[in-house]
Scaffold this motif. Structure first.
Motif, PDB file in Angstrom:
ATOM      1  N   ARG A 159       0.818  -1.042   0.047  1.00 42.32           N
ATOM      2  CA  ARG A 159      -0.197  -0.108   0.001  1.00 42.32           C
ATOM      3  C   ARG A 159       1.006   1.257   0.036  1.00 42.32           C
ATOM      4  O   ARG A 159       1.833   1.500   0.799  1.00 42.32           O
ATOM      5  CB  ARG A 159      -0.749  -0.121   1.229  1.00 42.32           C
ATOM      6  N   ARG A 160       0.455   2.073  -0.845  1.00 46.60           N
ATOM      7  CA  ARG A 160       1.249   3.398  -0.895  1.00 46.60           C
ATOM      8  C   ARG A 160       0.177   4.640  -1.083  1.00 46.60           C
ATOM      9  O   ARG A 160      -0.950   4.207  -1.870  1.00 46.60           O
ATOM     10  CB  ARG A 160       2.260   3.722  -2.049  1.00 46.60           C
ATOM     11  N   VAL A 161       0.463   5.768  -0.762  1.00 42.22           N
ATOM     12  CA  VAL A 161      -0.563   6.894  -0.842  1.00 42.22           C
ATOM     13  C   VAL A 161      -0.785   7.229  -2.412  1.00 42.22           C
ATOM     14  O   VAL A 161       0.499   7.029  -2.964  1.00 42.22           O
ATOM     15  CB  VAL A 161      -0.141   8.060  -0.118  1.00 42.22           C
TER      16      VAL A 161
HETATM   17  C1  FMN Z   1      -2.555  11.719  10.089  1.00 45.77           C
HETATM   18  C2  FMN Z   1      -2.017  11.799   8.461  1.00 45.77           C
HETATM   19  C3  FMN Z   1      -2.035  12.982   7.630  1.00 45.77           C
HETATM   20  C4  FMN Z   1      -1.678  13.135   6.331  1.00 45.77           C
HETATM   21  N1  FMN Z   1      -1.818  14.192   5.608  1.00 45.77           N
HETATM   22  C5  FMN Z   1      -1.505  14.344   4.560  1.00 45.77           C
HETATM   23  C6  FMN Z   1      -1.906  15.412   3.629  1.00 45.77           C
HETATM   24  O1  FMN Z   1      -2.346  16.408   4.187  1.00 45.77           O
HETATM   25  N2  FMN Z   1      -1.493  15.585   2.608  1.00 45.77           N
HETATM   26  C7  FMN Z   1      -0.805  14.364   1.878  1.00 45.77           C
HETATM   27  O2  FMN Z   1      -0.406  14.414   0.706  1.00 45.77           O
HETATM   28  N3  FMN Z   1      -0.643  13.224   2.632  1.00 45.77           N
HETATM   29  C8  FMN Z   1      -0.693  13.248   4.071  1.00 45.77           C
HETATM   30  N4  FMN Z   1      -0.645  11.979   4.582  1.00 45.77           N
HETATM   31  C9  FMN Z   1       0.008  11.005   3.985  1.00 45.77           C
HETATM   32  C10 FMN Z   1       1.430  10.736   4.291  1.00 45.77           C
HETATM   33  O3  FMN Z   1       2.190  11.929   3.889  1.00 45.77           O
HETATM   34  C11 FMN Z   1       2.066   9.479   3.684  1.00 45.77           C
HETATM   35  O4  FMN Z   1       1.254   8.486   4.351  1.00 45.77           O
HETATM   36  C12 FMN Z   1       3.610   9.403   3.976  1.00 45.77           C
HETATM   37  O5  FMN Z   1       4.088  10.294   3.147  1.00 45.77           O
HETATM   38  C13 FMN Z   1       4.156   7.855   3.736  1.00 45.77           C
HETATM   39  O6  FMN Z   1       3.671   7.500   2.338  1.00 45.77           O
HETATM   40  P1  FMN Z   1       3.051   6.129   2.194  1.00 45.77           P
HETATM   41  O7  FMN Z   1       1.813   6.051   2.935  1.00 45.77           O
HETATM   42  O8  FMN Z   1       2.741   5.887   0.637  1.00 45.77           O
HETATM   43  O9  FMN Z   1       4.039   5.140   2.660  1.00 45.77           O
HETATM   44  C14 FMN Z   1      -1.155  11.834   6.014  1.00 45.77           C
HETATM   45  C15 FMN Z   1      -0.706  10.643   6.642  1.00 45.77           C
HETATM   46  C16 FMN Z   1      -1.396  10.600   7.953  1.00 45.77           C
HETATM   47  C17 FMN Z   1      -1.174   9.357   8.532  1.00 45.77           C
END
Ligand code: FMN
Length: 177
Positions: A12-14
């Motif tokens: 999983r990745r964002v």
């Molecule tokens: C509480 C929380 C708030 C976040 N807020 C944002 C955000 O406002 N914008 C964004 O692009 N990503 C946001 N993220 C995503 C993180 O940046 C992302 O999970 C992190 O960079 C790691 O990437 P991955 O989940 O793909 O491994 C958030 C994640 C969490 C858990």
């Protein structure tokens, strides 16, 4: 690693770039149904979800959410019902409801992956504006918005690639030898 759950957690990745292809209502409903299985403090289910696939609502949400880099075709706001929390006797400083937002979000991100939908949590938004845009009832606050959409072929580079191992993040008690 062969276990499919562990494999999905690692994969999983964002998603930060999404196509215009709509996410179906059925996909969103499947994701919401998965969310209710997330663990909650005292099993009270104080999270509430506000879901939309409406392009106009999504456009305004993006306007008040600087952290929403992608252009999602659906979104789920994970909210806390503070009135219900108070009714159940949670003092305002109790962390349970906020932790519940985290367990729900992690579950939603994995469920989205399972239905082949990209997802990204966003915490950088105006809570007051989002409350108005989504017509939140009194006592509810939006804590995270999860944008949903089909991943575009080219994704921006991750904010900062994680290079930490579990050992970097863990200490044993008593100290490991
Ligand atoms: C509480 C929380 C708030 C976040 N807020 C944002 C955000 O406002 N914008 C964004 O692009 N990503 C946001 N993220 C995503 C993180 O940046 C992302 O999970 C992190 O960079 C790691 O990437 P991955 O989940 O793909 O491994 C958030 C994640 C969490 C858990």
């Amino acid at each position: 690693m062969t276990d499919p759950v562990l494999a999905a957690i690692r994969r999983r990745r964002v998603t930060r770039a999404m196509t215009d292809e709509p996410v179906s209502r059925e996909q969103v409903e499947t994701i919401l149904d998965a969310a209710r299985w997330a663990p909650t403090a005292g099993n009270r289910h104080l999270q509430r979800y506000v879901a939309t696939t409406d392009p106009g609502t999504l456009r305004v949400l993006r306007m008040v959410s600087p952290g929403m880099i992608a252009r999602p075709t659906a979104a789920i706001a994970v909210c806390v019902d503070h009135g219900l929390a108070a009714e159940y006797g949670f003092p305002p400083e109790n962390r349970g409801p906020w932790i519940d937002v985290g367990t729900a979000t992690a579950t939603i991100l994995l469920a989205a992956q399972a239905v082949r939908v990209g997802a990204g949590p966003v915490s950088s938004f105006s809570r007051a504006a989002v409350g108005v845009v989504l017509g939140l009832p009194g006592g509810w606050t939006a804590e995270l918005i999860i944008g949903l959409g089909h991943p575009a072929p080219d994704q921006p580079r991750p904010i900062k690639p994680a290079r930490l191992t579990w050992r970097d993040l863990t200490q044993w008690v008593p100290e490991d030898v």
